[in-house]
Motif scaffolding. Structure first.
Motif, PDB file in Angstrom:
ATOM      1  N   GLY A  48       8.500  -2.158 -14.285  1.00 43.24           N
ATOM      2  CA  GLY A  48       7.360  -1.992 -15.175  1.00 43.24           C
ATOM      3  C   GLY A  48       6.306  -1.026 -14.672  1.00 43.24           C
ATOM      4  O   GLY A  48       5.229  -0.911 -15.270  1.00 43.24           O
ATOM      5  N   VAL A  49       6.602  -0.317 -13.599  1.00 44.25           N
ATOM      6  CA  VAL A  49       5.628   0.622 -13.034  1.00 44.25           C
ATOM      7  C   VAL A  49       5.381   1.785 -13.994  1.00 44.25           C
ATOM      8  O   VAL A  49       4.226   2.138 -14.269  1.00 44.25           O
ATOM      9  CB  VAL A  49       6.088   1.112 -11.641  1.00 44.25           C
ATOM     10  N   ALA A  50       6.434   2.371 -14.533  1.00 42.17           N
ATOM     11  CA  ALA A  50       6.267   3.489 -15.469  1.00 42.17           C
ATOM     12  C   ALA A  50       5.511   3.032 -16.715  1.00 42.17           C
ATOM     13  O   ALA A  50       4.670   3.766 -17.243  1.00 42.17           O
ATOM     14  CB  ALA A  50       7.623   4.080 -15.849  1.00 42.17           C
ATOM     15  N   LYS A  64       0.809  -1.232   0.000  1.00 43.69           N
ATOM     16  CA  LYS A  64       0.000   0.000   0.000  1.00 43.69           C
ATOM     17  C   LYS A  64       0.839   1.277   0.000  1.00 43.69           C
ATOM     18  O   LYS A  64       0.344   2.349   0.307  1.00 43.69           O
ATOM     19  CB  LYS A  64      -0.986   0.035   1.178  1.00 43.69           C
ATOM     20  N   GLU A  65       2.112   1.186  -0.381  1.00 42.78           N
ATOM     21  CA  GLU A  65       2.977   2.363  -0.428  1.00 42.78           C
ATOM     22  C   GLU A  65       2.860   3.072  -1.772  1.00 42.78           C
ATOM     23  O   GLU A  65       2.719   2.428  -2.816  1.00 42.78           O
ATOM     24  CB  GLU A  65       4.430   1.963  -0.175  1.00 42.78           C
ATOM     25  N   LEU A  66       2.943   4.402  -1.731  1.00 41.64           N
ATOM     26  CA  LEU A  66       2.936   5.214  -2.945  1.00 41.64           C
ATOM     27  C   LEU A  66       4.251   4.990  -3.673  1.00 41.64           C
ATOM     28  O   LEU A  66       5.322   5.249  -3.120  1.00 41.64           O
ATOM     29  CB  LEU A  66       2.748   6.690  -2.586  1.00 41.64           C
ATOM     30  N   VAL A  67       4.175   4.485  -4.908  1.00 45.22           N
ATOM     31  CA  VAL A  67       5.389   4.128  -5.632  1.00 45.22           C
ATOM     32  C   VAL A  67       5.562   4.902  -6.937  1.00 45.22           C
ATOM     33  O   VAL A  67       6.644   4.888  -7.519  1.00 45.22           O
ATOM     34  CB  VAL A  67       5.471   2.611  -5.902  1.00 45.22           C
ATOM     35  N   ALA A  68       4.499   5.561  -7.402  1.00 45.25           N
ATOM     36  CA  ALA A  68       4.608   6.312  -8.651  1.00 45.25           C
ATOM     37  C   ALA A  68       3.494   7.344  -8.730  1.00 45.25           C
ATOM     38  O   ALA A  68       2.479   7.249  -8.042  1.00 45.25           O
ATOM     39  CB  ALA A  68       4.524   5.379  -9.855  1.00 45.25           C
ATOM     40  N   THR A  69       3.719   8.307  -9.593  1.00 43.95           N
ATOM     41  CA  THR A  69       2.703   9.296  -9.894  1.00 43.95           C
ATOM     42  C   THR A  69       2.763   9.595 -11.384  1.00 43.95           C
ATOM     43  O   THR A  69       3.829   9.560 -11.997  1.00 43.95           O
ATOM     44  CB  THR A  69       2.886  10.580  -9.069  1.00 43.95           C
TER      45      THR A  69
END
Length: 174
Positions: free
Chosen positions: A114-116, A83-88
């Motif tokens: 692969g988040v981006a 549940k951590e903020l990892v991208a915007t």
């Protein structure tokens, strides 16, 4: 940060198997974004804001959280496992909804997962839903990772008039 996840709008699967929950940002997210950007590499912060920032503060964060949720939108992406903020990812459309600019930041420890890729896909889909014709990203020519990712996603590079150190990558949606 667990209490920051509310009204999850999207579930995204990354190429590496990380599951991301994304939702639009609201003004109450400013503190979480401030902490998030402290976990983004110095180089990636420079690429994101096209200038060096040791710390991202209120002036840079305000346009990210005070959005109209149509012409401008910021999505927060959370790792479903912790549940951590990892991208915007930010989407900013022009008034005619002809062109939208995208900008993505990923926490340093989540790069290469692969988040981006997943967030860029979400931004393109959201632009398409709004009827946007073209999505662009303005990149520093030294940001080889972002340029390669955007090219993989179908973006085509072109010169940025007036600044030889920048490149515009564009994708036609309609």
């Amino acid at each position: 940060m667990n209490d920051q996840i509310q009204d999850i709008a999207y579930r995204l699967n990354t190429r590496s198997g990380v599951v991301i929950d994304a939702r639009p940002a609201v003004p109450g997210d400013e503190a979480a974004l401030e902490t998030f950007f402290d976990k983004v590499s110095d180089e990636d912060r420079r690429f994101r804001f096209l200038t060096a920032h040791r710390h991202v503060g209120h002036e840079q964060l305000k346009p990210m959280v005070e959005v109209d949720h149509f012409r401008s939108e910021t999505f927060l992406a959370f790792d479903d496992a912790n549940k951590e903020l990892v991208a915007t990812g930010m989407l900013a459309c022009d008034n005619d909804l002809d062109t939208a600019e995208v900008a993505i930041s990923v926490r340093a420890d989540y790069k290469g997962k692969g988040v981006a890729w997943a967030v860029l896909g979400l931004l393109a889909e959201e632009a398409k839903k709004r009827g946007v014709r073209e999505v662009i990203s303005i990149e520093d020519r030294d940001n080889h990772e972002a340029i390669a990712l955007e090219r993989e996603r179908g973006f085509v590079p072109r010169a940025c008039e007036g600044d030889a150190h920048l490149v515009i990558l564009a994708k036609t949606l309609r």
